[in-house]
Design a protein around this motif. Structure first.
Motif, mmCIF file in Angstrom:
data_model
loop_
_atom_site.group_PDB
_atom_site.id
_atom_site.type_symbol
_atom_site.label_atom_id
_atom_site.label_comp_id
_atom_site.label_asym_id
_atom_site.label_seq_id
_atom_site.Cartn_x
_atom_site.Cartn_y
_atom_site.Cartn_z
ATOM 1 N N ASP A 44 0.755 -1.210 -0.116
ATOM 2 C CA ASP A 44 -0.101 -0.062 -0.072
ATOM 3 C C ASP A 44 0.898 1.179 0.123
ATOM 4 O OD1 ASP A 44 -2.467 -1.407 0.314
ATOM 5 O OD2 ASP A 44 -1.780 -1.990 2.198
ATOM 6 N N ARG A 265 4.945 6.412 -7.785
ATOM 7 C CA ARG A 265 5.217 6.138 -6.418
ATOM 8 C C ARG A 265 6.704 6.292 -6.494
ATOM 9 N NH1 ARG A 265 2.719 0.149 -6.123
ATOM 10 N NH2 ARG A 265 2.752 0.392 -3.928
ATOM 11 N N ARG A 305 1.420 4.571 4.510
ATOM 12 C CA ARG A 305 1.778 4.473 3.178
ATOM 13 C C ARG A 305 3.395 5.188 2.979
ATOM 14 N NH1 ARG A 305 -2.105 7.923 -0.134
ATOM 15 N NH2 ARG A 305 -1.933 9.245 1.654
#
Length: 404
Positions: A44, A265, A305
């Motif tokens: 996640d 990301r 996260r």
């Protein structure tokens, strides 16, 4: 393992032995288990901080690189954040996007700890990946704002030579000593006994005053702006700030801004004092107390996260210094008891956290390290599992290979 603290949590403040249950928590490090680790931390996460306890170990860098490649190939991470200036890292990004020059030449202007054969190999791998994935490339960015570069000193001195040659020697007496900080940080020069004496920021400010006094400098093709960049570089340095913590808020903002702007990301590479997800107290400056790290700010913003991975080692010859076995009150000593010699540990499951958590100290080997004060070369955290989600440990380290 003896536990002499109240409650279920252990403590690393006094040396305790590794228990059978803790040994069972440890996962041997292999290609297969690195795949498992990448999957666990990527689940996640939006930002993953992978920190090393030293920037001088080939093995710790290698683990970070192998983990990064797995996060790219298997889990869609497409941005690498590095502790360096935006301008210096832009050269790395140009290389991995367009193949401009070579990996080694792209690193010419980078912060010295990045100028290694190992980092060049990482850039070459990223370049190859981007050639194969032109519509889904990896981007690299620096967390620091644009900084002065060696060519800025040249431009300033060239302007003085042309506009006021009688003052060139004076300008050079300020700028030539301090430009050496772009190869070896000023605080490292002080630690090694090679510093010329006067604080670099004082030289920089005197040079700025000199440049401002020259006629027509405001019309001289950005010379004054370059000189201000030089002053800013020395003001923001470890020596200029008299603080090892860096500008954590600005660096966290850079990571957050890039992620929000691009949607990518991010993997963040730095030392464990910066990637820690909790405030740290540095053994070299205990009087300052706990300092917010970049990772602690990212944990505040991203919660779970943001994932913090710490890679450390037990002992070894790092080229710059031979590091002895760690003192018994360091978590590195306890991890060194585990078998096999290379392993990792996920602290997030509740049962594992209970067995390992508590106040802890972890060794940090920086550019100012000396074995004579090994006991002070560490960081301290109030809660190990708040600071680091995953620990990776190797028994023995060897030096990185510096580029010419």
């Amino acid at each position: 393992m003896k536990n002499d603290t109240a409650g279920p949590q252990g403590s690393f403040s006094a040396r305790m032995r590794l228990s059978a249950a803790q040994q069972a928590d440890v996962v041997p490090l292999s290609d297969a288990t690195l795949d498992d680790l990448a999957a666990k931390i990527a689940a996640d996460a939006m930002v993953i901080g992978i920190g090393e306890s030293t920037r001088f170990s080939r093995e710790t860098f290698g683990i970070r690189d192998r983990l990064f490649r797995r996060l790219v190939q298997g889990h869609g991470f497409r941005a690498l954040a590095m502790q360096d200036s935006a301008g210096a890292v832009a050269a790395l990004d140009r290389y991995v996007q367009a193949g401009e020059g070579s990996a080694a030449s792209a690193l010419d202007g980078a912060w010295r700890p990045w100028r290694t054969a190992e980092m060049a190999a990482t850039l070459e791998w990223i370049r190859a990946f981007n050639r194969d994935h032109p519509h889904d490339p990896i981007r690299i960015f620096g967390v620091k704002p644009a900084q002065a570069q060696p060519e800025d000193y040249d431009a300033v001195l060239d302007h003085v030579r042309e506009s006021a040659p009688e003052r060139w020697a004076e300008a050079a007496s300020h700028l030539e000593p301090i430009r050496t900080a772009h190869r070896t940080d000023e605080h490292v020069q002080r630690a090694r006994g090679t510093h010329p004496g006067r604080p670099f920021i004082d030289h920089a400010r005197d040079a700025l005053a000199l440049i401002r006094s020259l006629p027509g400098v405001d019309r001289a093709d950005g010379v004054l702006a370059r000189m201000r960049l030089i002053v800013d570089f020395h003001e923001r340095s470890v020596a200029g700030r008299d603080n090892y913590a860096g500008d954590g808020a600005a660096w966290a903002d850079a990571i957050d801004d890039h992620r929000r702007r691009t949607g990518l990301r991010v993997v963040y590479w730095d030392g464990i004092a910066h990637t820690s997800a909790a405030a740290v107290t540095l053994g070299l400056a205990p009087e300052r107390g706990p300092q917010q790290s970049v990772g602690s700010l990212l944990r505040d913003r991203y919660g779970a996260r943001y994932v913090s991975v710490a890679i450390g080692f037990h002992h070894g010859d790092l080229g710059v210094a031979t590091v002895p076995e760690p003192a018994g009150d360091l978590m590195d000593a306890m991890l060194g008891e585990a078998e096999p010699s290379a392993h990792w540990l996920d602290l997030r499951p509740a049962a594992v956290r209970r067995r390992w958590d508590g106040p802890a100290k972890a060794r940090v080997i920086s550019g100012v390290y000396t074995p004579s004060r090994d006991a002070a070369e560490h960081l301290a955290v109030a809660c190990l599992a708040d600071a680091f989600d995953v620990l990776v440990h190797i028994r023995q380290a060897s030096p990185v290979r510096w580029l010419p």
